[in-house]
Each structure stands twice: as C-alpha cells, then as structure tokens.
Design a protein around this motif. Structure first.
Motif, PDB file in Angstrom:
ATOM      1  N   ILE A   1      22.062 -15.530  17.635  1.00 42.34           N
ATOM      2  CA  ILE A   1      21.695 -16.346  16.478  1.00 42.34           C
ATOM      3  C   ILE A   1      22.223 -15.675  15.218  1.00 42.34           C
ATOM      4  CG2 ILE A   1      19.833 -17.476  15.209  1.00 42.34           C
ATOM      5  CD1 ILE A   1      18.013 -17.137  17.556  1.00 42.34           C
ATOM      6  N   VAL A   2      22.829 -16.468  14.347  1.00 41.42           N
ATOM      7  CA  VAL A   2      23.364 -15.917  13.103  1.00 41.42           C
ATOM      8  C   VAL A   2      22.554 -16.426  11.911  1.00 41.42           C
ATOM      9  CG1 VAL A   2      25.662 -15.659  14.079  1.00 41.42           C
ATOM     10  CG2 VAL A   2      25.063 -17.791  12.900  1.00 41.42           C
ATOM     11  N   LYS A   3      22.950 -16.007  10.718  1.00 38.27           N
ATOM     12  CA  LYS A   3      22.189 -16.320   9.518  1.00 38.27           C
ATOM     13  C   LYS A   3      22.660 -17.622   8.873  1.00 38.27           C
ATOM     14  CE  LYS A   3      21.370 -12.637   6.883  1.00 38.27           C
ATOM     15  NZ  LYS A   3      21.538 -11.332   6.193  1.00 38.27           N
ATOM     16  N   ILE A   4      21.840 -18.134   7.961  1.00 38.30           N
ATOM     17  CA  ILE A   4      22.158 -19.380   7.254  1.00 38.30           C
ATOM     18  C   ILE A   4      23.516 -19.291   6.575  1.00 38.30           C
ATOM     19  CG2 ILE A   4      21.517 -20.802   5.255  1.00 38.30           C
ATOM     20  CD1 ILE A   4      18.576 -20.365   6.053  1.00 38.30           C
TER      21      ILE A   4
ATOM     22  N   VAL B   1       7.057 -18.365  16.272  1.00 39.10           N
ATOM     23  CA  VAL B   1       5.970 -18.446  15.292  1.00 39.10           C
ATOM     24  C   VAL B   1       6.059 -17.294  14.297  1.00 39.10           C
ATOM     25  CG1 VAL B   1       3.470 -18.383  14.973  1.00 39.10           C
ATOM     26  CG2 VAL B   1       4.446 -19.727  16.840  1.00 39.10           C
ATOM     27  N   ALA B   2       6.290 -16.096  14.811  1.00 36.42           N
ATOM     28  CA  ALA B   2       6.405 -14.930  13.924  1.00 36.42           C
ATOM     29  C   ALA B   2       7.590 -15.090  12.977  1.00 36.42           C
ATOM     30  CB  ALA B   2       6.558 -13.654  14.752  1.00 36.42           C
ATOM     31  N   GLY B   3       8.710 -15.546  13.506  1.00 41.89           N
ATOM     32  CA  GLY B   3       9.885 -15.743  12.668  1.00 41.89           C
ATOM     33  C   GLY B   3       9.653 -16.760  11.576  1.00 41.89           C
ATOM     34  N   ALA B   4       8.904 -17.825  11.906  1.00 38.94           N
ATOM     35  CA  ALA B   4       8.590 -18.849  10.911  1.00 38.94           C
ATOM     36  C   ALA B   4       7.650 -18.312   9.841  1.00 38.94           C
ATOM     37  CB  ALA B   4       7.966 -20.060  11.601  1.00 38.94           C
ATOM     38  N   LYS B   5       6.600 -17.638  10.282  1.00 38.36           N
ATOM     39  CA  LYS B   5       5.593 -17.157   9.325  1.00 38.36           C
ATOM     40  C   LYS B   5       6.149 -16.064   8.416  1.00 38.36           C
ATOM     41  CE  LYS B   5       1.418 -18.423  11.864  1.00 38.36           C
ATOM     42  NZ  LYS B   5       0.134 -17.961  12.456  1.00 38.36           N
ATOM     43  N   GLU B   6       7.126 -15.321   8.912  1.00 37.27           N
ATOM     44  CA  GLU B   6       7.717 -14.255   8.102  1.00 37.27           C
ATOM     45  C   GLU B   6       8.999 -14.703   7.397  1.00 37.27           C
ATOM     46  OE1 GLU B   6       7.845 -10.452  10.161  1.00 37.27           O
ATOM     47  OE2 GLU B   6       6.162 -11.064  11.441  1.00 37.27           O
ATOM     48  N   HIS B   7       9.277 -16.020   7.467  1.00 37.27           N
ATOM     49  CA  HIS B   7      10.438 -16.624   6.787  1.00 37.27           C
ATOM     50  C   HIS B   7      11.753 -15.972   7.207  1.00 37.27           C
ATOM     51  CE1 HIS B   7       7.822 -19.005   4.174  1.00 37.27           C
ATOM     52  NE2 HIS B   7       7.063 -17.929   4.090  1.00 37.27           N
ATOM     53  N   LEU B   8      11.842 -15.690   8.499  1.00 35.25           N
ATOM     54  CA  LEU B   8      13.049 -15.084   9.044  1.00 35.25           C
ATOM     55  C   LEU B   8      13.872 -16.053   9.878  1.00 35.25           C
ATOM     56  CD1 LEU B   8      11.532 -11.696  10.287  1.00 35.25           C
ATOM     57  CD2 LEU B   8      12.825 -12.101   8.175  1.00 35.25           C
TER      58      LEU B   8
ATOM     59  N   TYR C   1      21.052 -30.184  13.244  1.00 38.26           N
ATOM     60  CA  TYR C   1      19.876 -29.351  13.031  1.00 38.26           C
ATOM     61  C   TYR C   1      20.182 -28.030  13.725  1.00 38.26           C
ATOM     62  CZ  TYR C   1      16.995 -33.487  11.798  1.00 38.26           C
ATOM     63  OH  TYR C   1      16.456 -34.606  11.211  1.00 38.26           O
ATOM     64  N   GLU C   2      20.375 -26.977  12.942  1.00 38.36           N
ATOM     65  CA  GLU C   2      20.812 -25.700  13.513  1.00 38.36           C
ATOM     66  C   GLU C   2      19.690 -24.666  13.503  1.00 38.36           C
ATOM     67  OE1 GLU C   2      22.668 -24.156  15.753  1.00 38.36           O
ATOM     68  OE2 GLU C   2      24.425 -25.021  14.729  1.00 38.36           O
ATOM     69  N   TRP C   3      19.643 -23.863  14.565  1.00 42.74           N
ATOM     70  CA  TRP C   3      18.774 -22.692  14.612  1.00 42.74           C
ATOM     71  C   TRP C   3      19.499 -21.554  13.905  1.00 42.74           C
ATOM     72  CZ3 TRP C   3      15.541 -21.223  19.467  1.00 42.74           C
ATOM     73  CH2 TRP C   3      14.740 -22.294  19.857  1.00 42.74           C
ATOM     74  N   LEU C   4      18.874 -21.000  12.869  1.00 41.44           N
ATOM     75  CA  LEU C   4      19.491 -19.910  12.122  1.00 41.44           C
ATOM     76  C   LEU C   4      18.434 -18.909  11.676  1.00 41.44           C
ATOM     77  CD1 LEU C   4      21.853 -22.066   9.867  1.00 41.44           C
ATOM     78  CD2 LEU C   4      22.604 -20.550  11.708  1.00 41.44           C
ATOM     79  N   MET C   5      18.835 -17.669  11.559  1.00 35.22           N
ATOM     80  CA  MET C   5      18.007 -16.684  10.885  1.00 35.22           C
ATOM     81  C   MET C   5      18.211 -16.893   9.382  1.00 35.22           C
ATOM     82  SD  MET C   5      16.906 -15.417  13.687  1.00 35.22           S
ATOM     83  CE  MET C   5      15.740 -14.216  13.022  1.00 35.22           C
TER      84      MET C   5
ATOM     85  N   THR D   1      14.606 -20.409  11.093  1.00 34.77           N
ATOM     86  CA  THR D   1      14.398 -21.855  10.991  1.00 34.77           C
ATOM     87  C   THR D   1      15.080 -22.559  12.160  1.00 34.77           C
ATOM     88  OG1 THR D   1      14.812 -23.858   9.690  1.00 34.77           O
ATOM     89  CG2 THR D   1      16.413 -22.087   9.463  1.00 34.77           C
ATOM     90  N   PRO D   2      14.422 -23.553  12.769  1.00 38.19           N
ATOM     91  CA  PRO D   2      15.058 -24.322  13.832  1.00 38.19           C
ATOM     92  C   PRO D   2      15.659 -25.634  13.320  1.00 38.19           C
ATOM     93  CG  PRO D   2      12.749 -24.850  13.801  1.00 38.19           C
ATOM     94  CD  PRO D   2      12.996 -23.907  12.638  1.00 38.19           C
TER      95      PRO D   2
END
Length: 385
Positions: free
Chosen positions: A264-267, A359-366, A233-237, A368-369
C-alpha cells in the motif's frame, strides 16, 4: 516471441482452471459463503494456504525491508489470486457480495449504504445507458450488478480469480443480467483488451492489489476511449504515514497481511500515479474525511450505537470481539473435524488482524479505503486523430 507469450499465458490459464476445480469443485454455484466453504478440496486448500502465507509467516514489521516488499510485489498476481481463493467465502459470509467499504448516513441499512456508495461512483464518472464499461477487479460482481441496474450500461468485469468469476456469472444469471454483464479472466497489469475499448472504467478497492499504481492506471488509460472517464476508490495510506515509525508500519503490514496486498502506498503516490498514467485529474478527495455522522469503520469496530436496522445485527455481531472469537473457535472445531478445509482458521485469523488494523489506521488518520480519484483521458485533437 508473441506466440511463446500466448502459449505461456494459455498454460497459466489451464493450470489456474485445474487448481480452481481441485480447490472449489462446484462450490461456486452453492448459495451462501459457509456452504461453499465446507465443500473445498483439502489438499488444494492447504497448497493455497502455504502459497499465500509464505509471504507473511515469521515476518514481523520490525524486520521488514525494501527487499521483502519487493518480493511480495513481484508475486502480486499469485498472492492476490490465492488470497481470494481463501477469503471469498468468508467475505460473503461476513460482509456480503460487494467487497468494499462505504460511507453511512442516518436512516439507511448496511446494504443501502453499500449500494449508495456504488451509485455515487457511477454518478461521478457519468455512466449512463448504452455505455460500454469496465470494472477492474470485479470480485463476485456485486457492484457491477448494482451499477448495471442503476445506469443501464453494459459492464465487463475483469478478474484474475476463476472462482470469483464463476460466482459473479452465477449471480448475474440468477438476477437475469447476463445481457448486461460479462466476466473475463485477466491480469489488470496487462489486459487483453485493445486500445480505446471502453467508454468508462471504474475500480472499487481493487487496484490496491497492483504492484505499482502507475502500471495499472496506465493499462486502464490505454483501454479507455479518448475523452473517457476513470473513477477509483483507492486504498491508500495518508500522508501522515511514516514508514520509519514502527507503529505505523505494523498497521500497514497488518492490513496487507489480512487483505492480500503486496504494497500500500500513500495518497501523494496515488495522485502522482494518475498523472504519470496520463489522466487529467478532474477530482480527488478522501471521502473518509467527510464530516459524516457515522464513521465508515463502525461495522468493523462493532460499535452498536450506530446500528440502524435489526437486519444488520447478525453481520455486526460477527465483527465484535466475542463474535469473532466464537467464529474462530467454531472454524477451528470444524477444521479439526474435517468439516472445513485446512487453513480455514488461519485465514479467518488473518482477516481479524486486518480488521483491527483497518480500524486503528482509520482512527489514527493513517489509512483510507475510499480515496476518490476521477480522471479523464484527453480527447483526440484533429491533428492527432
């Protein structure tokens, strides 16, 4: 050369053990996060605070450069170790002994959802009785205890923080699981295990602390047996993240500040890292994007409408703005009265910053943990064996 490296590693371990003793004393064996927190060594705590926050103080998102990120990644091991020296007790107090997020379903408590998330990963990997399994970045051993009980396997927990290792071992002893669990000190970028040591390997929201995912995934690949499965389970932008967008960058940096992360890097980067490491990618999915009736971040947002058990009220109350405000003022008062070590409030404030940005990152779809990636190490062929 190898002998000199061994000597340096032994010196580092001795130094870390001495610092752990000065900071934590015997608090690893104290029940409860707050009880453990108030018994820290003041001078060592201040040193940990200074060492950690030097990466963040007076460094606004608008001023961040590739060079400042590089400086953080170069010191990832110290950064991560000091972060958990400061945050572990607060994590246990506010969240529990499994330091990760999860999906939620109707009719289950917070703890039931946490455990289901752990069991789901074990199921995806195919862990079963008799397997020799590695937990990369095991925290205080919450997931390892659950997965060992669920599957009957033996789990080795790898961690670079002495305090967490001590707490994990104490919890395993308390639950009578010492025959199923062991915990070792080590850097997941350069593990001490021989090649092909483990039948299966998992990581739950831990490898985000690596300076580069391809490096830690390659080490995991090395110590995994041919044909073995690695699940993470990776934390990614998300790939919607734009580093040139200041709002996006503020969210990422706020998460990194409050969670001890250098970069943190991207998917797309995470998927590429799995391939670079050599894994055959069996499955990948952003579980945060599943159409669940309850969002993964609801406890962080303090959204009471999703509360399903009265036993979860104290935990969720701590996450609300008034709960955090009370806790921070209390922490500041305890610090002023020398009942809590210096830096307690500053650490709590950084966790609150992370909470808001998660929370902001989740709500703005930026962000995922729980980007799930499951990969297999190719089996040896007869010609190569």
């Amino acid at each position: 050369m190898a002998e000199n490296k061994t000597q340096l590693e032994e010196q580092d371990r001795t130094r870390d053990a001495a610092f752990n003793k000065a900071l934590h004393g015997d608090s690893a064996f104290v029940q409860g996060g707050i009880r453990a927190l108030i018994s820290k060594g003041g001078e060592a705590q201040k040193a940990a605070v200074d060492e950690y926050f030097k990466h963040w103080d007076n460094k606004a998102a608008k001023d961040e450069t590739a060079e400042t990120r590089k400086q953080r990644t170069a010191e990832y091991a110290t950064l991560t170790r000091q972060y958990y020296n400061l945050a572990t007790d607060l994590y246990e107090y506010g969240w529990g002994q499994s330091f990760h997020f999860c999906r939620y379903s109707y009719g289950e408590t917070f703890n039931e959802a946490i455990v289901r998330h752990e069991h789901y990963l074990a199921h995806q990997i195919g862990i079963h009785s008799g397997m020799k399994v590695l937990d990369v970045g095991c925290g205080v051993g919450g997931p390892a205890r659950q997965i060992a009980k669920f599957t009957g396997c033996h789990i080795t927990g790898l961690n670079n923080n002495d305090y967490q290792i001590q707490r994990a071992a104490a919890y395993a002893k308390k639950e009578g699981l010492c025959h199923k669990l062991s915990f070792v000190k080590g850097d997941f970028m350069q593990m001490d295990f021989p090649e092909n040591s483990f039948d299966a390997i998992y990581a739950i929201e831990a490898t985000v602390h690596a300076p580069e995912l391809s490096g830690v995934y390659s080490e995991i690949f090395r110590v995994l047996k041919p044909g073995g499965i690695f699940g993470v389970y990776e934390w990614l932008m998300t790939d919607e993240y734009d580093n040139d967008n200041l709002r996006h960058r503020e969210i990422r940096l706020g998460i990194e500040l409050g969670d001890g992360i250098s970069n943190i890097v991207k998917i797309s980067d995470g998927l590429e890292a799995m391939k670079v490491a050599g894994f055959e990618l069996l499955h990948h999915e952003d579980l945060a994007e599943r159409p669940d009736p309850i969002p993964w971040f609801w406890p962080l947002a303090g959204e009471w409408k999703y509360l399903q058990s009265i036993f979860d009220i104290p935990r969720i109350a701590r996450m609300t703005w008034w709960g955090r405000g009370f806790g921070h003022r209390l922490g500041g008062l305890m610090e002023m009265l020398h009942l809590a070590p210096p830096g307690t409030r500053k650490t709590a404030d950084s966790l609150a910053t992370a909470l808001d940005n998660l929370v902001a990152g989740a709500k703005e779809h930026l962000f995922t943990p729980m980007y799930l990636m499951v990969g297999r190490k190719p089996a040896l062929t007869k010609s190569s064996s």
